[in-house]
Design a protein around this motif. Structure first.
Motif, PDB file in Angstrom:
ATOM      1  N   ASP A  86       0.845  -1.196   0.000  1.00  0.00           N
ATOM      2  CA  ASP A  86       0.000   0.000   0.000  1.00  0.00           C
ATOM      3  C   ASP A  86       0.877   1.242   0.000  1.00  0.00           C
ATOM      4  O   ASP A  86       1.876   1.313   0.730  1.00  0.00           O
ATOM      5  N   LEU A  87       0.491   2.212  -0.797  1.00  0.00           N
ATOM      6  CA  LEU A  87       1.211   3.477  -0.884  1.00  0.00           C
ATOM      7  C   LEU A  87       0.473   4.543  -0.080  1.00  0.00           C
ATOM      8  O   LEU A  87      -0.742   4.454   0.107  1.00  0.00           O
ATOM      9  N   PRO A  88       1.172   5.587   0.370  1.00  0.00           N
ATOM     10  CA  PRO A  88       0.530   6.630   1.171  1.00  0.00           C
ATOM     11  C   PRO A  88      -0.494   7.464   0.401  1.00  0.00           C
ATOM     12  O   PRO A  88      -1.293   8.155   1.007  1.00  0.00           O
ATOM     13  N   ASN A  89      -0.515   7.376  -0.931  1.00  0.00           N
ATOM     14  CA  ASN A  89      -1.494   8.134  -1.720  1.00  0.00           C
ATOM     15  C   ASN A  89      -2.795   7.354  -1.923  1.00  0.00           C
ATOM     16  O   ASN A  89      -3.644   7.757  -2.714  1.00  0.00           O
ATOM     17  N   GLY A  90      -2.942   6.217  -1.237  1.00  0.00           N
ATOM     18  CA  GLY A  90      -4.167   5.429  -1.332  1.00  0.00           C
ATOM     19  C   GLY A  90      -4.132   4.356  -2.407  1.00  0.00           C
ATOM     20  O   GLY A  90      -5.039   3.531  -2.493  1.00  0.00           O
ATOM     21  N   GLN A  91      -3.107   4.346  -3.239  1.00  0.00           N
ATOM     22  CA  GLN A  91      -2.978   3.320  -4.269  1.00  0.00           C
ATOM     23  C   GLN A  91      -2.181   2.139  -3.741  1.00  0.00           C
ATOM     24  O   GLN A  91      -1.556   2.211  -2.678  1.00  0.00           O
ATOM     25  N   THR A  92      -2.193   1.070  -4.503  1.00  0.00           N
ATOM     26  CA  THR A  92      -1.422  -0.120  -4.178  1.00  0.00           C
ATOM     27  C   THR A  92      -0.400  -0.328  -5.283  1.00  0.00           C
ATOM     28  O   THR A  92      -0.719  -0.183  -6.464  1.00  0.00           O
ATOM     29  N   MET A  93       0.823  -0.674  -4.919  1.00  0.00           N
ATOM     30  CA  MET A  93       1.877  -0.927  -5.898  1.00  0.00           C
ATOM     31  C   MET A  93       2.128  -2.432  -5.976  1.00  0.00           C
ATOM     32  O   MET A  93       2.330  -3.088  -4.962  1.00  0.00           O
ATOM     33  N   ARG A  94       2.080  -2.962  -7.194  1.00  0.00           N
ATOM     34  CA  ARG A  94       2.377  -4.378  -7.410  1.00  0.00           C
ATOM     35  C   ARG A  94       3.885  -4.536  -7.584  1.00  0.00           C
ATOM     36  O   ARG A  94       4.514  -3.814  -8.346  1.00  0.00           O
ATOM     37  N   VAL A  95       4.451  -5.512  -6.881  1.00  0.00           N
ATOM     38  CA  VAL A  95       5.877  -5.810  -6.976  1.00  0.00           C
ATOM     39  C   VAL A  95       6.015  -7.171  -7.648  1.00  0.00           C
ATOM     40  O   VAL A  95       5.467  -8.165  -7.171  1.00  0.00           O
ATOM     41  N   THR A  96       6.724  -7.184  -8.772  1.00  0.00           N
ATOM     42  CA  THR A  96       7.051  -8.444  -9.441  1.00  0.00           C
ATOM     43  C   THR A  96       8.551  -8.653  -9.323  1.00  0.00           C
ATOM     44  O   THR A  96       9.279  -7.747  -8.895  1.00  0.00           O
ATOM     45  N   PHE A  97       9.011  -9.815  -9.737  1.00  0.00           N
ATOM     46  CA  PHE A  97      10.407 -10.159  -9.528  1.00  0.00           C
ATOM     47  C   PHE A  97      11.109 -10.372 -10.865  1.00  0.00           C
ATOM     48  O   PHE A  97      10.606 -11.086 -11.728  1.00  0.00           O
ATOM     49  N   LYS A  98      12.253  -9.708 -11.017  1.00  0.00           N
ATOM     50  CA  LYS A  98      12.972  -9.647 -12.281  1.00  0.00           C
ATOM     51  C   LYS A  98      13.111 -11.018 -12.929  1.00  0.00           C
ATOM     52  O   LYS A  98      13.557 -11.967 -12.302  1.00  0.00           O
ATOM     53  N   ASP A  99      12.705 -11.077 -14.169  1.00  0.00           N
ATOM     54  CA  ASP A  99      12.791 -12.287 -14.992  1.00  0.00           C
ATOM     55  C   ASP A  99      12.101 -13.493 -14.372  1.00  0.00           C
ATOM     56  O   ASP A  99      12.462 -14.632 -14.659  1.00  0.00           O
ATOM     57  N   TYR A 100      11.126 -13.232 -13.487  1.00  0.00           N
ATOM     58  CA  TYR A 100      10.401 -14.330 -12.820  1.00  0.00           C
ATOM     59  C   TYR A 100      11.420 -15.260 -12.158  1.00  0.00           C
ATOM     60  O   TYR A 100      11.251 -16.468 -12.094  1.00  0.00           O
TER      61      TYR A 100
END
Length: 166
Positions: A86-100
């Motif tokens: 969760d970000l402080p601006n109310g949005q959510t950030m998706r984290v993926t992992f380099k090259d799976y």
């Protein structure tokens, strides 16, 4: 005639040699009782910025490269192949992992985390959003209710530290 046979033989060898070779997956699902530790490249906690600083940087620029500290909100229930913060601006950030190339434990939601990589603003298409909802274990109705692309922040991590002070 011999020329045609020779050229045919050479063409067959070239076509055969250009076939993609099977790639062996080295990443495996992470399944541990205490979901803490290092995942991906081993990183450290020097130079970490806050989520507020990250959002400010992304509002001013299209990309941010560095380390960010946050808390894991949600993890892919299938393999641990993505997580959200969760970000402080109310949005959510998706984290993926380099090259799976690595996963995080599926039971790591709620744990503090440090991630290193590149963040950017992007538009995620409906098919991908539905795929993420399916991975998260959402109901069929929730998945089908996704009908429009979404502007969001994305982070591709090269390394993750999940801390044990949850």
């Amino acid at each position: 005639m011999k020329k045609n046979i020779f050229y045919s033989f050479v063409a067959i060898i070239l076509l055969w040699s250009c076939q993609p070779q099977p790639v062996e997956k080295t990443n495996e699902e992470v399944d541990v009782d205490t979901p803490t530790g290092y995942f991906g490249e081993e990183i450290n906690d020097s130079g970490v910025v806050s989520l507020t600083q990250l959002v400010s940087e992304l509002q001013a620029n299209d990309e941010f490269a560095g380390k960010v500290a946050g808390e894991i909100k949600e993890v892919c229930a299938m393999k641990g192949c993505w997580m959200t913060i969760d970000l402080p601006n109310g949005q959510t950030m998706r984290v993926t992992f380099k090259d799976y190339g690595f996963f995080v434990p599926k039971n790591s939601q709620g744990y503090p985390v440090i991630i290193e990589g590149v963040a950017s603003k992007k538009v995620t298409d409906v098919a991908t959003l539905r795929h993420y909802a399916e991975d998260a274990g959402k109901s069929k109705e929730e998945i089908e209710s996704i009908t429009e692309p979404k502007q969001e922040y994305a982070f591709e991590a090269v390394g993750v530290i999940i801390r044990d002070d949850a």
